[in-house]
Design a protein around this motif. Sequence first.
Motif, PDB file in Angstrom:
ATOM      1  N   LEU A  24       2.137  15.392   3.703  1.00 30.87           N
ATOM      2  CA  LEU A  24       1.818  16.241   2.545  1.00 30.87           C
ATOM      3  C   LEU A  24       1.704  15.468   1.240  1.00 30.87           C
ATOM      4  CD1 LEU A  24       3.786  19.575   3.033  1.00 30.87           C
ATOM      5  CD2 LEU A  24       1.582  18.863   3.976  1.00 30.87           C
ATOM      6  N   ASP A  25       1.946  14.178   1.273  1.00 26.72           N
ATOM      7  CA  ASP A  25       1.844  13.392   0.040  1.00 26.72           C
ATOM      8  C   ASP A  25       0.457  13.542  -0.579  1.00 26.72           C
ATOM      9  OD1 ASP A  25       4.412  12.455   0.285  1.00 26.72           O
ATOM     10  OD2 ASP A  25       3.815  10.662   1.407  1.00 26.72           O
ATOM     11  N   GLY A  26       0.435  13.797  -1.874  1.00 32.27           N
ATOM     12  CA  GLY A  26      -0.831  13.986  -2.576  1.00 32.27           C
ATOM     13  C   GLY A  26      -1.388  15.379  -2.452  1.00 32.27           C
ATOM     14  N   GLY A  27      -0.632  16.282  -1.858  1.00 35.84           N
ATOM     15  CA  GLY A  27      -1.111  17.647  -1.687  1.00 35.84           C
ATOM     16  C   GLY A  27      -1.111  18.440  -2.984  1.00 35.84           C
ATOM     17  N   PHE A  40       3.399  29.357  -1.426  1.00 39.42           N
ATOM     18  CA  PHE A  40       2.363  28.449  -1.912  1.00 39.42           C
ATOM     19  C   PHE A  40       1.448  28.033  -0.762  1.00 39.42           C
ATOM     20  CE2 PHE A  40       5.737  27.925  -5.000  1.00 39.42           C
ATOM     21  CZ  PHE A  40       5.073  27.761  -6.211  1.00 39.42           C
ATOM     22  N   ARG A  41       0.169  27.909  -1.065  1.00 41.81           N
ATOM     23  CA  ARG A  41      -0.746  27.230  -0.164  1.00 41.81           C
ATOM     24  C   ARG A  41      -0.764  25.761  -0.561  1.00 41.81           C
ATOM     25  NH1 ARG A  41      -6.773  28.340   2.152  1.00 41.81           N
ATOM     26  NH2 ARG A  41      -7.405  26.152   2.307  1.00 41.81           N
ATOM     27  N   ILE A  42      -0.629  24.883   0.434  1.00 44.73           N
ATOM     28  CA  ILE A  42      -0.640  23.445   0.203  1.00 44.73           C
ATOM     29  C   ILE A  42      -1.903  22.861   0.826  1.00 44.73           C
ATOM     30  CG2 ILE A  42       0.614  21.289   0.463  1.00 44.73           C
ATOM     31  CD1 ILE A  42       2.141  23.443  -1.122  1.00 44.73           C
ATOM     32  N   ASP A  43      -2.742  22.254   0.016  1.00 43.70           N
ATOM     33  CA  ASP A  43      -3.960  21.592   0.490  1.00 43.70           C
ATOM     34  C   ASP A  43      -3.799  20.093   0.333  1.00 43.70           C
ATOM     35  OD1 ASP A  43      -6.071  23.801   1.065  1.00 43.70           O
ATOM     36  OD2 ASP A  43      -5.174  24.396  -0.845  1.00 43.70           O
ATOM     37  N   PRO A  45      -5.266  16.000   0.739  1.00 41.16           N
ATOM     38  CA  PRO A  45      -6.542  15.316   0.486  1.00 41.16           C
ATOM     39  C   PRO A  45      -7.438  15.198   1.718  1.00 41.16           C
ATOM     40  CG  PRO A  45      -4.751  14.151  -0.595  1.00 41.16           C
ATOM     41  CD  PRO A  45      -4.113  15.203   0.263  1.00 41.16           C
ATOM     42  N   ASP A  46      -6.857  15.221   2.928  1.00 47.96           N
ATOM     43  CA  ASP A  46      -7.671  15.095   4.136  1.00 47.96           C
ATOM     44  C   ASP A  46      -8.230  16.430   4.619  1.00 47.96           C
ATOM     45  OD1 ASP A  46      -5.394  16.305   5.072  1.00 47.96           O
ATOM     46  OD2 ASP A  46      -4.860  14.727   6.498  1.00 47.96           O
ATOM     47  N   GLY A  47      -8.065  17.500   3.798  1.00 47.08           N
ATOM     48  CA  GLY A  47      -8.684  18.780   4.113  1.00 47.08           C
ATOM     49  C   GLY A  47      -7.811  19.751   4.894  1.00 47.08           C
ATOM     50  N   ARG A  48      -6.562  19.391   5.174  1.00 48.37           N
ATOM     51  CA  ARG A  48      -5.678  20.295   5.902  1.00 48.37           C
ATOM     52  C   ARG A  48      -4.994  21.261   4.933  1.00 48.37           C
ATOM     53  NH1 ARG A  48      -1.429  17.873   7.791  1.00 48.37           N
ATOM     54  NH2 ARG A  48      -1.748  16.033   6.475  1.00 48.37           N
ATOM     55  N   ALA A  49      -4.581  22.426   5.476  1.00 49.92           N
ATOM     56  CA  ALA A  49      -3.879  23.421   4.669  1.00 49.92           C
ATOM     57  C   ALA A  49      -2.593  23.846   5.369  1.00 49.92           C
ATOM     58  CB  ALA A  49      -4.762  24.644   4.426  1.00 49.92           C
ATOM     59  N   VAL A 110      10.565  26.549   3.802  1.00 50.80           N
ATOM     60  CA  VAL A 110      10.051  26.363   5.161  1.00 50.80           C
ATOM     61  C   VAL A 110       8.545  26.172   5.070  1.00 50.80           C
ATOM     62  CG1 VAL A 110       9.830  27.327   7.489  1.00 50.80           C
ATOM     63  CG2 VAL A 110      11.848  27.868   6.104  1.00 50.80           C
ATOM     64  N   LEU A 111       8.048  25.163   5.766  1.00 48.59           N
ATOM     65  CA  LEU A 111       6.609  24.902   5.827  1.00 48.59           C
ATOM     66  C   LEU A 111       6.054  25.492   7.117  1.00 48.59           C
ATOM     67  CD1 LEU A 111       4.262  23.307   4.388  1.00 48.59           C
ATOM     68  CD2 LEU A 111       4.736  21.484   6.045  1.00 48.59           C
ATOM     69  N   PHE A 112       4.935  26.205   6.997  1.00 50.89           N
ATOM     70  CA  PHE A 112       4.294  26.826   8.152  1.00 50.89           C
ATOM     71  C   PHE A 112       2.863  26.312   8.289  1.00 50.89           C
ATOM     72  CE2 PHE A 112       7.469  29.988   6.878  1.00 50.89           C
ATOM     73  CZ  PHE A 112       8.090  30.254   8.085  1.00 50.89           C
TER      74      PHE A 112
END
Length: 328
Positions: A24-27, A40-43, A45-49, A110-112
Motif C-alpha cells: 500500500l505504500d504510495g497509496g 476509505f477507498r485506497i488506490d 499506484p499500480d492500479g489496485r484498490a 481492518v483492510l478488505f
Amino acid sequence: MGRSLEPLLTPEQIESRLNLWPGLDGGTATLINLSENHTFRIDTPDGRAHILRVHRPGYHTRQGIESELAWLDALYRDAGLPTITSIPGKNGNALQYVHFPETGIATFAVLFAFEEGQNAEELDDLVPLFADLGRLSAICHRHAEAWQPPAFFKRPVWDDNAILNPDGPWGNWRETSGVTPEILTLLTRLERRLRDDLAAYGREKQRFGLIHADMRLANLLVHKGETRLIDFDDCGFGWFAYDFAAALSFFEDDPRVPELKATWLEAYRKERTFSAVDEAALDTNLLLRRMALLAWIGSHAETSLAQSCQPDFAENTAKMAEVYLTAR
C-alpha cells in the motif's frame, strides 16, 4: 447519546499509516463513508484498490472485531457465502491498532479486498434482490445455528433491551427530533407491545442466534447477478427475523413491502425452515428495527443520512405503530 460524527481523520493521515499493510505504500485514500466508522477507498499506484475500515474509538473492542472476522471467515469456509475478504498487515494480523499522534486518536483498522459491484440502493427493481437476501439470510442462519464459535467470540445482543432502553448503544429514541408528546405516548405503548410480543415469541435456538443485523441496501453489492454482503460490523445476537427487518431500513412503510416480504420468505424457505409463527414475528421485528433507526437518527443527527430522514421519520413511525397496535 449524541456523538460527534465530524470527520476526525483526513486522507493524508490515513496515507501516512498505509505502511502497516504490504503493497500500500504510495497509496491514495478517499473517504467514502462516515457512520459508526470511517471507511476509505485506497488506490495504489499500480492500479489496485482496497477498502480500509477505521473503527470509531470505543464502538467495538478488539475481541468484538476479531469475533466478527472469525464469523466472516467461517461463513466463507463452511457455507461458501460470498463475503468480503480481510487482508493481513505486515505483522500477519488482520486487525491493526493504529496510532494517529497528531490527533490523539488510537483505534483499530481492518483492510478488505475491494469488491466490484453496484450498490443495491441504486437498483430500480428490488424483488430479485430480496430473493437473494432471503436465500443469503437462510444460509447465514443455518450456519449460525450449527456453528461452534471460538472461545473468545463476543458480539453485541440486538434485542428489545438493547434497542428500546434509554441507554441503548444506538441512543434513546425518546430524544429524537420529532418525537412530540403525542408521539411519545403512542410509541411508549408500542414499546410495551413489542416487549410483550417478543417475550411470547421466545428465544429458542431456531429463532434467536447470530445474525448479520444490518442487511440494509447500503451494505449490499450486486455484481453479475450475485449479491454480496459487505458489512458485518454490527453482526451480533438477535432474532433471525430481524435480518429481514434490517433489509427494509429507512423504507419500512413503502407500499412494496408486502411483495418484498413474500419474495424473501419464498427464497428463505427453500434453504431453511421458517414457520408461520416465525413469519408473524417479521412485523414485530420490523417495528423493532424502526425504533432502532429512530434512536440512531437522534444520536447521529450530524450525518447526512439522519438529516435526510429527520423531518417526518418520527411521525411515520407513529403511523406504523398505530397499524401494528390496531392489528394485534
